[in-house]
Scaffold this active site. Structure first.
Site, PDB file in Angstrom:
ATOM      1  N   LYS A  22      -4.088  -9.877  -6.873  1.00 28.58           N
ATOM      2  CA  LYS A  22      -3.535  -9.063  -8.087  1.00 28.58           C
ATOM      3  C   LYS A  22      -4.760  -9.208  -9.193  1.00 28.58           C
ATOM      4  CE  LYS A  22       0.150  -7.295  -9.243  1.00 28.58           C
ATOM      5  NZ  LYS A  22       1.350  -6.630  -8.727  1.00 28.58           N
ATOM      6  N   GLN A  52       2.407 -11.864  -4.024  1.00 38.43           N
ATOM      7  CA  GLN A  52       1.884 -10.729  -3.184  1.00 38.43           C
ATOM      8  C   GLN A  52       1.492 -11.170  -1.712  1.00 38.43           C
ATOM      9  OE1 GLN A  52       1.157  -7.578  -5.312  1.00 38.43           O
ATOM     10  NE2 GLN A  52       1.295  -6.658  -3.173  1.00 38.43           N
ATOM     11  N   ASN A  83       7.434   3.989 -12.969  1.00 39.46           N
ATOM     12  CA  ASN A  83       7.402   4.349 -11.796  1.00 39.46           C
ATOM     13  C   ASN A  83       8.368   4.002 -10.787  1.00 39.46           C
ATOM     14  OD1 ASN A  83       6.122   6.400 -10.195  1.00 39.46           O
ATOM     15  ND2 ASN A  83       5.061   4.645  -9.120  1.00 39.46           N
ATOM     16  N   ASP A 141      -0.063  -0.995 -11.084  1.00 38.66           N
ATOM     17  CA  ASP A 141       0.939  -1.938 -11.377  1.00 38.66           C
ATOM     18  C   ASP A 141       1.342  -1.443 -12.807  1.00 38.66           C
ATOM     19  OD1 ASP A 141       2.261  -4.458 -10.114  1.00 38.66           O
ATOM     20  OD2 ASP A 141       2.042  -4.899 -12.207  1.00 38.66           O
TER      21      ASP A 141
HETATM   22  N1  GLU Z   1       1.691  -3.401  -7.585  1.00 35.74           N
HETATM   23  C1  GLU Z   1       2.470  -3.189  -6.401  1.00 35.74           C
HETATM   24  C2  GLU Z   1       3.169  -4.411  -6.076  1.00 35.74           C
HETATM   25  O1  GLU Z   1       3.356  -5.438  -6.909  1.00 35.74           O
HETATM   26  C3  GLU Z   1       1.719  -2.607  -5.396  1.00 35.74           C
HETATM   27  C4  GLU Z   1       0.524  -3.134  -5.050  1.00 35.74           C
HETATM   28  C5  GLU Z   1      -0.449  -2.271  -4.100  1.00 35.74           C
HETATM   29  O2  GLU Z   1      -0.073  -1.164  -3.943  1.00 35.74           O
HETATM   30  O3  GLU Z   1      -1.618  -2.596  -3.630  1.00 35.74           O
HETATM   31  O4  GLU Z   1       3.508  -4.716  -5.127  1.00 35.74           O
END
Ligand code: GLU
Length: 448
Positions: A129, A114, A243, A169
């Site tokens: 995360k 991330q 999604n 997520d």
């Molecule tokens: N869970 C999503 C990712 O893996 C989005 C995270 C977010 O929007 O903060 O990037």
């Protein structure tokens, strides 16, 4: 000073020694560190400051107990986590995952990825995360609410709109975000910007739900445009039915491509005529049922047990949108043999290290998750901007910005790869481009 390659290797070995019980985190490290070497060779100052040791260590790891009562009055306990990995570019930002496979290793790999994904968006967000090993499958709405309330009762101590902004997520969608938001508000105050992926009814952004799937397709669109091609009439294999997969399929249709598969954890649908998107949405978003329901309505489609990546179907495009390590080396070889030219990852790390290497060696355009699925978090950052402005932008404005961001990410990965003598290696391009932005900010901020 040792050379860059020896330095990276030493850091990698040390991480293996200290984290040998965290296989997914080690996989993310093993994929990442070797690709950074060409950059370190040109920038000895990063090695002098031992940046690799600093950047691979989370700033903070939070683990907590989540007690909740099920519908039968039984006391249940799950583990909750938040990894606040890196805040060099902004407050921690990243989703929450509720799935039985969640553990510290999985969340550390996701938080590590991330950091660089968020850096690639060009927006001011750090990397984090979180989540829980709670399994939402088969739970009643009341149980989901009770769990979310308990989870947030603890998490609220560590987050805030300028500190750490979770989102969804796997297993966390707008329903869960709604319950989490309600509890945060009750404990602290009304901070619209503390979570993203909020429902449109209160402070959510248009286009957030669609953003990850749409973004992955936009990434492929810009890549193909470079080859003077479009998505028109190209067949696509898509995995997943959440999604990301649903809106990947939607955008593929909008741009003239033909998605023929989708999957869940038991099996997959092969619909030669193209996936019936309305039916898929009805089953997954409205009825919340399994994919086996699909073939009851479309008898000409097949439901096949097992992995979609072990299925032989000729296609040029693959969009893995399910979960980590869904594509192993054998599946990668099969995809190459079946004519795949572009793999754009909607999920995080869906290809094993060997599979990713196989794609790169075979000359497949391999678009790693941290670049191709950055659209979701990018629109989350746009949601934060809207929340600060007390405004809600129109769908078109969000979508146009998303397309622009994905174009920029693709071009940045492409150009960075070329600059480091690895033309078309978008994995190397993504890793170096993301790393360069974070590492530079870290050096400027000093040893913290
Ligand atoms: N869970 C999503 C990712 O893996 C989005 C995270 C977010 O929007 O903060 O990037």
């Amino acid at each position: 000073m040792t050379n860059a390659s020896e330095y990276a290797k030493k850091v990698q070995e040390k991480i293996h020694q200290r984290s040998n019980h965290e296989p997914e985190f080690l996989q993310a490290i093993d994929e990442f560190l070797p690709t950074i070497i060409p950059f370190l060779e040109n920038h000895p100052e990063y090695q002098e400051h031992n940046i690799l040791s600093l950047i691979t260590e989370p700033e903070r790891v939070i683990q907590f107990r989540v007690p909740w009562m099920d519908d039968n009055g039984n006391w249940q306990v799950n583990r909750g986590y938040r990894i606040q990995f890196n805040s060099a570019l902004g407050p921690y930002k990243g989703g929450l995952r509720f799935h039985p496979s969640v553990n510290l290793s999985v969340l550390k790999f996701l938080a590590f990825e991330q950091i660089f994904k968020n850096a690639l968006t060009g927006l001011p967000i750090g990397g984090g995360k979180g989540g829980s090993d709670f399994d939402p499958k088969g739970k009643s709405d009341a149980e989901i609410m009770h769990f979310c309330q308990s989870f947030m009762t603890e998490l609220a101590k560590y987050i805030g709109p300028n500190q750490d902004i979770p989102a969804g997520d796997i297993g966390v969608g707008k329903r869960e975000i709604g319950y989490l938001f309600g509890t945060y508000k009750r404990i602290k105050q009304y901070d619209a910007g503390v979570l993203t992926g909020k429902p449109l009814e209160f402070w959510g952004s248009q286009g957030r739900k669609e953003a990850t799937g749409y973004g992955a397709v936009y990434f492929a669109k810009h890549l193909l445009a470079d080859l003077s091609e479009t998505l028109e009439n190209k067949k696509a294999i898509v995995s997943g039915s959440g999604n990301v997969a649903i809106y990947c399929i939607e955008k593929l249709y909008q741009l003239g491509a033909k998605p023929v598969t989708c999957s869940d954890s038991n099996g997959f649908i092969y619909d030669k005529a193209g996936i019936d998107l309305e039916l898929l949405k009805e089953i997954k978003e409205v009825r919340r049922e399994r994919l086996t329901e699909y073939v009851k309505v479309r008898p000409n489609a097949q439901y096949i047990e097992g992995s979609v990546w072990n299925f032989d179907v000729e296609a040029e495009l693959a969009f893995p949108c399910a979960t980590q390590n869904e594509i192993n080396l054998d599946s990668a070889k099969r995809l190459v043999a079946n004519g795949i030219r572009v793999v754009a990852e909607g999920a995080n790390m869906p290809s094993s290290l060997e599979a990713a290497d196989c794609f790169v060696e075979a000359g497949v355009y391999y678009c790693p998750g941290k670049a191709a699925n950055a659209g979701g978090v990018a629109v989350s950052a746009l949601e934060m901007s809207q929340n600060s402005q007390r405004l809600q932008w129109e769908t078109e404005e969000v979508d146009e910005r998303l397309d622009g961001i994905m174009k920029h990410i693709y071009q940045n990965c492409r150009d960075t790869a070329i600059e480091h003598g690895a033309k078309d290696n978008l994995m190397l391009g993504a890793n170096i481009a993301g790393f360069a932005r974070v590492a530079e900010a870290m050096l400027i901020q000093g040893l913290v």
